[in-house]
Design a protein around this motif. Structure first.
Motif, PDB file in Angstrom:
ATOM      1  N   ALA A 174      22.816 106.864  -0.017  1.00 31.06           N
ATOM      2  CA  ALA A 174      21.304 106.998  -0.864  1.00 31.06           C
ATOM      3  C   ALA A 174      20.773 108.210  -1.056  1.00 31.06           C
ATOM      4  CB  ALA A 174      20.566 106.016  -0.720  1.00 31.06           C
ATOM      5  N   PHE A 178      21.396 110.793  -4.589  1.00 30.82           N
ATOM      6  CA  PHE A 178      19.911 111.065  -5.453  1.00 30.82           C
ATOM      7  C   PHE A 178      20.491 111.936  -5.550  1.00 30.82           C
ATOM      8  CE2 PHE A 178      15.780 112.422  -6.025  1.00 30.82           C
ATOM      9  CZ  PHE A 178      15.717 111.138  -7.335  1.00 30.82           C
ATOM     10  N   SER A 313      17.476 100.235   5.237  1.00 27.97           N
ATOM     11  CA  SER A 313      18.509 100.774   3.993  1.00 27.97           C
ATOM     12  C   SER A 313      17.597  99.651   2.809  1.00 27.97           C
ATOM     13  CB  SER A 313      19.544  99.121   4.367  1.00 27.97           C
ATOM     14  OG  SER A 313      19.230  98.602   4.639  1.00 27.97           O
ATOM     15  N   SER A 317      17.580 102.155  -0.870  1.00 28.22           N
ATOM     16  CA  SER A 317      18.438 101.956  -1.955  1.00 28.22           C
ATOM     17  C   SER A 317      18.292 101.545  -3.011  1.00 28.22           C
ATOM     18  CB  SER A 317      19.603 100.659  -0.864  1.00 28.22           C
ATOM     19  OG  SER A 317      19.929 101.171  -0.739  1.00 28.22           O
ATOM     20  N   GLY A 318      16.542 100.656  -2.423  1.00 30.84           N
ATOM     21  CA  GLY A 318      15.759 100.730  -3.711  1.00 30.84           C
ATOM     22  C   GLY A 318      15.022 101.953  -5.064  1.00 30.84           C
ATOM     23  N   CYS A 319      14.910 102.651  -4.060  1.00 30.40           N
ATOM     24  CA  CYS A 319      14.197 104.468  -4.308  1.00 30.40           C
ATOM     25  C   CYS A 319      15.252 105.181  -5.205  1.00 30.40           C
ATOM     26  CB  CYS A 319      13.763 105.140  -2.931  1.00 30.40           C
ATOM     27  SG  CYS A 319      12.130 104.497  -2.363  1.00 30.40           S
ATOM     28  N   PHE A 320      16.947 105.069  -4.342  1.00 27.97           N
ATOM     29  CA  PHE A 320      17.769 105.532  -5.242  1.00 27.97           C
ATOM     30  C   PHE A 320      18.169 105.281  -6.888  1.00 27.97           C
ATOM     31  CE2 PHE A 320      21.810 105.389  -6.329  1.00 27.97           C
ATOM     32  CZ  PHE A 320      22.225 105.983  -6.796  1.00 27.97           C
ATOM     33  N   THR A 321      17.496 102.995  -6.926  1.00 25.00           N
ATOM     34  CA  THR A 321      17.930 102.538  -7.687  1.00 25.00           C
ATOM     35  C   THR A 321      16.791 103.354  -9.051  1.00 25.00           C
ATOM     36  OG1 THR A 321      19.180 101.134  -7.025  1.00 25.00           O
ATOM     37  CG2 THR A 321      18.404 100.752  -8.789  1.00 25.00           C
ATOM     38  N   LEU A 322      15.928 102.996  -8.228  1.00 25.81           N
ATOM     39  CA  LEU A 322      14.321 103.620  -9.804  1.00 25.81           C
ATOM     40  C   LEU A 322      14.688 105.134  -9.761  1.00 25.81           C
ATOM     41  CD1 LEU A 322      11.335 101.641  -7.523  1.00 25.81           C
ATOM     42  CD2 LEU A 322      12.625 100.974  -9.894  1.00 25.81           C
ATOM     43  N   ALA A 324      17.362 107.208 -10.021  1.00 29.36           N
ATOM     44  CA  ALA A 324      18.608 107.160 -10.658  1.00 29.36           C
ATOM     45  C   ALA A 324      18.127 106.786 -12.314  1.00 29.36           C
ATOM     46  CB  ALA A 324      20.248 106.118 -10.316  1.00 29.36           C
ATOM     47  N   ILE A 325      17.502 105.434 -12.832  1.00 30.35           N
ATOM     48  CA  ILE A 325      17.070 105.355 -13.641  1.00 30.35           C
ATOM     49  C   ILE A 325      16.157 106.772 -13.887  1.00 30.35           C
ATOM     50  CG2 ILE A 325      15.691 103.637 -14.946  1.00 30.35           C
ATOM     51  CD1 ILE A 325      16.427 101.724 -12.585  1.00 30.35           C
TER      52      ILE A 325
END
Length: 382
Positions: A174, A178, A313, A317-322, A324-325
């Motif tokens: 992640a 990023f 994890s 993953s949540g930090c990466f998803t947000l 990326a948005i």
């Protein structure tokens, strides 16, 4: 795994873990060597995009040479982590110091004097990594373990390794993904922008490395306080407090020094004024994101030491998803390179606050004297 076994004073288990993990590392290194050899050019072409296809041949030359060291690199990482798990930092330090010297001398000789360019830089780094890998293994042998006794893991071994490594793998990927996304968006902003970003992100990584020892310290010393024979959560909390204070001070120093160099001495990196102008646009987010990194790394190291892997994890993953948005929005919104770096601020500070909240929770691993939730034996349940 090694730090926890050492805390239990089980030398036989430590030797078994080293032998099995070195086999896994060697297998992973050979896989990466194969992937780099046959798919390196394709991956580079897909990453750089159609506007920068002209840099692929030079980049592929570098990647193919560096790829030869993959087995030594990953085996060396395993051996280094095992030494750190035994609270030995001098062995890895010697190996890295000698490898760095070899890399530096090799760069000067091959690039400056012999004119091999990017290929010379790759050969210098590759040789230094092989030397470092061997020295890491030799360091384990000097501690009374046989690092050459590589063992094929059983199904139970693989299950245990997967239970621990899968969440850590997700966490690491992640982070890498990023940073790669930032580079990807910067690459599509033009030559001057990508040049400025490469300077800033490379110096940023150079400074963030200074925070890694805090994470390694937590991973080496926390297991003894959490799972050892003389378990002491009060001392664990004191250690965490010290790590956060050191991380905050170190982050402030790194932020000031790290920002001052490209601000006051940009000509060290480039003489092109347009590139310098792009570099100066991201100085503020550069400082803010760098300042919190050492403290965040100490918190993550504590969570890893406490085997709170599911949370780490999911959090990453949540930090990466947000993140990326946010990167997609700032890129499409025309915010340029500063927008990408402000997204990095959100990514770094979110990691810090989420990890801090988890560790300060009254039901967390550092406060639950009677809780079994974080004991290594419960990993399979997690």
């Amino acid at each position: 795994m090694v730090a926890t076994s050492v805390a239990r004073e089980d030398k036989k288990e430590v030797q078994h873990q080293i032998s099995v993990l070195l086999f896994v590392g060697l297998a992973g290194g050979l896989f990466m060597l194969f992937f780099t050899k046959f798919f390196g050019s394709w991956a580079l072409t897909a990453f750089t995009g159609p506007n920068n296809v002209h840099i692929v041949p030079a980049a592929n030359t570098y990647v193919q040479i560096r790829g030869l060291a993959w087995p030594a690199v990953i085996v060396g990482w395993v051996a280094q982590s095992a030494s750190l798990g035994m609270k030995d930092s001098w062995g890895p330090l010697k190996a890295l110091a000698i490898a760095s010297a070899i890399n530096g001398v090799g760069d000067i000789v091959l690039c400056s004097f012999l004119g091999y360019g990017i290929a010379g830089a790759a050969w210098a780094t590759m040789v230094s990594q092989v030397v470092a890998g061997y020295m890491m293994i030799d360091s384990l042998n000097k501690k009374g373990f046989n690092a050459f006794a590589i063992s094929v893991p059983s199904l139970d071994d693989l299950r245990t390794i997967f239970t621990i490594s899968a969440p850590v793998f997700i966490t690491m990927m992640a982070k890498v993904a990023f940073y790669a996304l930032i580079i990807y968006f910067a690459t599509n902003m033009g030559t001057y922008t990508v040049a400025a970003h490469q300077v800033m992100i490379q110096t940023y990584w150079m400074w963030t490395v200074w925070g890694e020892p805090l994470s390694q310290t937590a991973q080496s010393f926390m297991p003894e306080l959490l799972y050892g024979i003389n378990r002491n959560l009060s001392k664990a909390r004191m250690l965490l407090k010290s790590l956060i204070i050191i991380g905050a001070i170190l982050g402030l120093i790194l932020g000031i020094v790290g920002t001052a160099v490209p601000w006051l001495f940009p000509n060290i990196f480039t003489a092109d004024q347009k590139v310098i102008d792009e570099m100066h646009k991201v100085l503020a987010p550069y400082f803010i994101s760098l300042a919190v990194t050492p403290a965040a790394l100490s918190l993550e190291g504590t969570l890893l030491a406490g085997h709170d892997l599911k949370f780490v994890s999911l959090m990453m993953s949540g930090c990466f998803t947000l993140g990326a948005i946010v990167l997609l929005l700032v890129s499409s919104g025309g915010f340029g390179l500063p927008g990408c770096w402000y997204a990095l601020i959100g990514f770094q500070w979110a990691r810090f606050f989420l990890c801090l909240q988890r560790l300060l929770s009254p039901t967390g691993m550092l406060y639950s004297e009677e809780s079994n939730d974080y004991k290594p034996g419960m990993l399979k349940v997690a």
